[in-house]
Design a protein around this motif. Sequence first.
Motif, PDB file in Angstrom:
ATOM      1  N   ILE A 133       0.844  -1.204   0.000  1.00  0.00           N
ATOM      2  CA  ILE A 133       0.000   0.000   0.000  1.00  0.00           C
ATOM      3  C   ILE A 133       0.874   1.247   0.000  1.00  0.00           C
ATOM      4  CG2 ILE A 133      -1.564   1.361   1.463  1.00  0.00           C
ATOM      5  CD1 ILE A 133      -2.954  -1.309   2.184  1.00  0.00           C
ATOM      6  N   GLU A 134       1.942   1.238   0.764  1.00  0.00           N
ATOM      7  CA  GLU A 134       2.866   2.379   0.776  1.00  0.00           C
ATOM      8  C   GLU A 134       3.489   2.599  -0.602  1.00  0.00           C
ATOM      9  OE1 GLU A 134       4.664   2.860   5.219  1.00  0.00           O
ATOM     10  OE2 GLU A 134       5.306   1.076   4.102  1.00  0.00           O
ATOM     11  N   LYS A 135       3.843   1.512  -1.269  1.00  0.00           N
ATOM     12  CA  LYS A 135       4.384   1.632  -2.629  1.00  0.00           C
ATOM     13  C   LYS A 135       3.333   2.205  -3.574  1.00  0.00           C
ATOM     14  CE  LYS A 135       7.568  -2.325  -2.211  1.00  0.00           C
ATOM     15  NZ  LYS A 135       7.860  -3.692  -2.706  1.00  0.00           N
ATOM     16  N   ASP A 136       2.100   1.748  -3.438  1.00  0.00           N
ATOM     17  CA  ASP A 136       1.011   2.253  -4.277  1.00  0.00           C
ATOM     18  C   ASP A 136       0.854   3.765  -4.092  1.00  0.00           C
ATOM     19  OD1 ASP A 136       0.502  -0.338  -5.095  1.00  0.00           O
ATOM     20  OD2 ASP A 136      -1.216  -0.636  -3.770  1.00  0.00           O
ATOM     21  N   ILE A 137       0.918   4.207  -2.855  1.00  0.00           N
ATOM     22  CA  ILE A 137       0.765   5.640  -2.573  1.00  0.00           C
ATOM     23  C   ILE A 137       1.865   6.451  -3.239  1.00  0.00           C
ATOM     24  CG2 ILE A 137       0.856   7.368  -0.727  1.00  0.00           C
ATOM     25  CD1 ILE A 137      -0.538   5.300   1.073  1.00  0.00           C
ATOM     26  N   SER A 138       3.085   5.945  -3.201  1.00  0.00           N
ATOM     27  CA  SER A 138       4.203   6.648  -3.851  1.00  0.00           C
ATOM     28  C   SER A 138       3.969   6.776  -5.350  1.00  0.00           C
ATOM     29  CB  SER A 138       5.522   5.905  -3.590  1.00  0.00           C
ATOM     30  OG  SER A 138       5.840   5.919  -2.219  1.00  0.00           O
ATOM     31  N   ILE A 139       3.437   5.708  -5.953  1.00  0.00           N
ATOM     32  CA  ILE A 139       3.143   5.736  -7.389  1.00  0.00           C
ATOM     33  C   ILE A 139       2.051   6.750  -7.696  1.00  0.00           C
ATOM     34  CG2 ILE A 139       2.182   4.381  -9.306  1.00  0.00           C
ATOM     35  CD1 ILE A 139       3.564   1.921  -8.030  1.00  0.00           C
ATOM     36  N   LEU A 140       0.985   6.739  -6.904  1.00  0.00           N
ATOM     37  CA  LEU A 140      -0.132   7.650  -7.123  1.00  0.00           C
ATOM     38  C   LEU A 140       0.286   9.107  -6.902  1.00  0.00           C
ATOM     39  CD1 LEU A 140      -2.906   5.554  -5.353  1.00  0.00           C
ATOM     40  CD2 LEU A 140      -2.827   6.083  -7.795  1.00  0.00           C
ATOM     41  N   GLU A 141       1.103   9.330  -5.881  1.00  0.00           N
ATOM     42  CA  GLU A 141       1.547  10.701  -5.599  1.00  0.00           C
ATOM     43  C   GLU A 141       2.501  11.230  -6.663  1.00  0.00           C
ATOM     44  OE1 GLU A 141       1.078  10.951  -0.731  1.00  0.00           O
ATOM     45  OE2 GLU A 141       3.031  10.416  -1.586  1.00  0.00           O
ATOM     46  N   ARG A 183      -5.782  -5.699  -1.193  1.00  0.00           N
ATOM     47  CA  ARG A 183      -5.220  -4.938  -0.071  1.00  0.00           C
ATOM     48  C   ARG A 183      -5.971  -3.619   0.147  1.00  0.00           C
ATOM     49  NH1 ARG A 183      -1.170  -5.333  -3.925  1.00  0.00           N
ATOM     50  NH2 ARG A 183      -0.597  -3.417  -5.038  1.00  0.00           N
ATOM     51  N   TRP A 184      -6.360  -2.945  -0.947  1.00  0.00           N
ATOM     52  CA  TRP A 184      -7.107  -1.701  -0.802  1.00  0.00           C
ATOM     53  C   TRP A 184      -8.555  -1.966  -0.406  1.00  0.00           C
ATOM     54  CZ3 TRP A 184      -5.347   3.117  -0.330  1.00  0.00           C
ATOM     55  CH2 TRP A 184      -4.027   3.375  -0.728  1.00  0.00           C
ATOM     56  N   ASN A 185      -9.126  -3.030  -0.949  1.00  0.00           N
ATOM     57  CA  ASN A 185     -10.476  -3.418  -0.525  1.00  0.00           C
ATOM     58  C   ASN A 185     -10.500  -3.744   0.971  1.00  0.00           C
ATOM     59  OD1 ASN A 185     -11.559  -3.154  -3.078  1.00  0.00           O
ATOM     60  ND2 ASN A 185     -11.226  -5.299  -3.626  1.00  0.00           N
ATOM     61  N   ALA A 186      -9.467  -4.441   1.438  1.00  0.00           N
ATOM     62  CA  ALA A 186      -9.387  -4.798   2.853  1.00  0.00           C
ATOM     63  C   ALA A 186      -9.203  -3.562   3.723  1.00  0.00           C
ATOM     64  CB  ALA A 186      -8.231  -5.778   3.073  1.00  0.00           C
ATOM     65  N   LEU A 187      -8.396  -2.625   3.256  1.00  0.00           N
ATOM     66  CA  LEU A 187      -8.158  -1.400   4.026  1.00  0.00           C
ATOM     67  C   LEU A 187      -9.453  -0.611   4.196  1.00  0.00           C
ATOM     68  CD1 LEU A 187      -5.716   0.184   5.287  1.00  0.00           C
ATOM     69  CD2 LEU A 187      -5.788   1.600   3.227  1.00  0.00           C
ATOM     70  N   HIS A 235     -11.840   1.352   7.102  1.00  0.00           N
ATOM     71  CA  HIS A 235     -12.624   2.455   6.539  1.00  0.00           C
ATOM     72  C   HIS A 235     -11.715   3.585   6.052  1.00  0.00           C
ATOM     73  CE1 HIS A 235     -16.196   0.973   9.231  1.00  0.00           C
ATOM     74  NE2 HIS A 235     -15.741   0.053   8.396  1.00  0.00           N
ATOM     75  N   LEU A 236     -10.639   3.202   5.378  1.00  0.00           N
ATOM     76  CA  LEU A 236      -9.660   4.144   4.851  1.00  0.00           C
ATOM     77  C   LEU A 236      -9.445   3.876   3.367  1.00  0.00           C
ATOM     78  CD1 LEU A 236      -7.055   3.791   7.744  1.00  0.00           C
ATOM     79  CD2 LEU A 236      -8.535   5.769   7.355  1.00  0.00           C
ATOM     80  N   ASN A 237      -9.190   4.947   2.602  1.00  0.00           N
ATOM     81  CA  ASN A 237      -8.855   4.797   1.192  1.00  0.00           C
ATOM     82  C   ASN A 237      -8.038   6.000   0.752  1.00  0.00           C
ATOM     83  OD1 ASN A 237      -8.813   3.817  -1.504  1.00  0.00           O
ATOM     84  ND2 ASN A 237     -10.861   2.935  -1.217  1.00  0.00           N
ATOM     85  N   PHE A 238      -7.470   5.919  -0.427  1.00  0.00           N
ATOM     86  CA  PHE A 238      -6.592   6.984  -0.908  1.00  0.00           C
ATOM     87  C   PHE A 238      -7.412   8.191  -1.348  1.00  0.00           C
ATOM     88  CE2 PHE A 238      -4.068   9.030  -4.308  1.00  0.00           C
ATOM     89  CZ  PHE A 238      -2.941   9.358  -3.568  1.00  0.00           C
ATOM     90  N   GLN A 239      -7.267   9.300  -0.616  1.00  0.00           N
ATOM     91  CA  GLN A 239      -7.897  10.585  -0.947  1.00  0.00           C
ATOM     92  C   GLN A 239      -9.399  10.463  -1.185  1.00  0.00           C
ATOM     93  OE1 GLN A 239      -5.604  12.164  -4.237  1.00  0.00           O
ATOM     94  NE2 GLN A 239      -3.871  12.697  -2.937  1.00  0.00           N
ATOM     95  N   VAL A 240     -10.054   9.589  -0.402  1.00  0.00           N
ATOM     96  CA  VAL A 240     -11.493   9.373  -0.546  1.00  0.00           C
ATOM     97  C   VAL A 240     -12.179   9.574   0.802  1.00  0.00           C
ATOM     98  CG1 VAL A 240     -13.296   7.666  -0.998  1.00  0.00           C
ATOM     99  CG2 VAL A 240     -11.313   7.801  -2.501  1.00  0.00           C
ATOM    100  N   THR A 241     -13.256  10.355   0.816  1.00  0.00           N
ATOM    101  CA  THR A 241     -14.083  10.503   2.013  1.00  0.00           C
ATOM    102  C   THR A 241     -15.533  10.308   1.608  1.00  0.00           C
ATOM    103  OG1 THR A 241     -12.508  12.044   3.021  1.00  0.00           O
ATOM    104  CG2 THR A 241     -14.744  12.030   3.909  1.00  0.00           C
ATOM    105  N   ILE A 242     -16.054   9.114   1.892  1.00  0.00           N
ATOM    106  CA  ILE A 242     -17.441   8.772   1.569  1.00  0.00           C
ATOM    107  C   ILE A 242     -18.013   7.982   2.742  1.00  0.00           C
ATOM    108  CG2 ILE A 242     -18.991   7.532   0.013  1.00  0.00           C
ATOM    109  CD1 ILE A 242     -16.879   7.790  -2.154  1.00  0.00           C
ATOM    110  N   GLY A 243     -19.097   8.496   3.323  1.00  0.00           N
ATOM    111  CA  GLY A 243     -19.708   7.791   4.448  1.00  0.00           C
ATOM    112  C   GLY A 243     -18.728   7.648   5.594  1.00  0.00           C
ATOM    113  N   THR A 244     -18.501   6.392   6.046  1.00  0.00           N
ATOM    114  CA  THR A 244     -17.568   6.168   7.153  1.00  0.00           C
ATOM    115  C   THR A 244     -16.120   6.041   6.666  1.00  0.00           C
ATOM    116  OG1 THR A 244     -17.928   3.775   7.020  1.00  0.00           O
ATOM    117  CG2 THR A 244     -19.313   5.010   8.556  1.00  0.00           C
TER     118      THR A 244
END
Length: 318
Positions: free
Chosen positions: A138-146, A157-161, A166-175
Amino acid sequence: MGLRSELFKGDPKLEACLVDNTAHISTKKNFVGAHVEKIHTALIRIDPTLRIEPSELAAKTYGPSTAAAVLAYKRSKSIINFSYQTAADDIVGRMTIDRLDRDMADSQSRLVAKDLATVDKPTAEGLVRNALNALREIEKDISILESGASLSLGTPRWNALQTHFHLNFQVTIGTTRALTKADLALIRKNYQAVANVFNNSAFVFENGPSVKAGSPASGSFGTQKIFFAPLYKDFDTADGKAIGPRSRVAILVHEAIHLTDNLSGNDATTHISEFDGRYDTQSADNALHNPSSYATFAWHVTRGFDRPRFGLGPARGM
């Protein structure tokens, strides 16, 4: 012929108890030490309904609850020396150690409580390694996205997170809210601490009674111990059903989090079962301290999918 069970054989005090009337074990004599701990283990393994106080288990002492357990065991087996007795007593003498040894030898494959947890530990350690590997990815993914590159976040891994924290990359929806570096650092810190708990299981795992009805194990931040009750077992008894290997491993991760995070035991806000409807609506801030989130995230990334979930829910036999 000496003692033959793997637990008892070769222990000098127990071997002496088998042949010497002066070497019996009671609340007044030979009442503390590793040999008493073995008697505790045998009693709990042979009869999971017997109860011994955590203080006696921890100190390896032959106290009142141990004596009561011995008396109950001897009554159930009619262990009475009729040359001078008319009823069973609460002393481990020649007849009692012989019967305990025979019962242990006849059921050596039947493990409960701390003994079974020790067997389950390697699988739990693998689960934690998988969770830590997923966090690194996930940390590697964030570096790529940034960096501005595109990347699919539809991976396990992102589905599980999102599902369990209740966390996702730069997303705020519901909880679900946006993941921060502090969030990742906290999750990683807790998993690393759980790995350390398992690495020190010889000092952390203890036998003890259920803290509440139906509870097979209880971890404590204050004592830095996980107490395993006779209900932590892989076979059915009158007081409860078997717990399957994957469910037991989820329990290990869950209880270990209680030793690493002092907020994880707050029933009102964080301590919510993965089978409770509130689990899906819990805030990210609370999910970060929920021991169920850690156990279930680890299983999710290990298998690549979420359900069935393991623990004391519908799949407890798995």
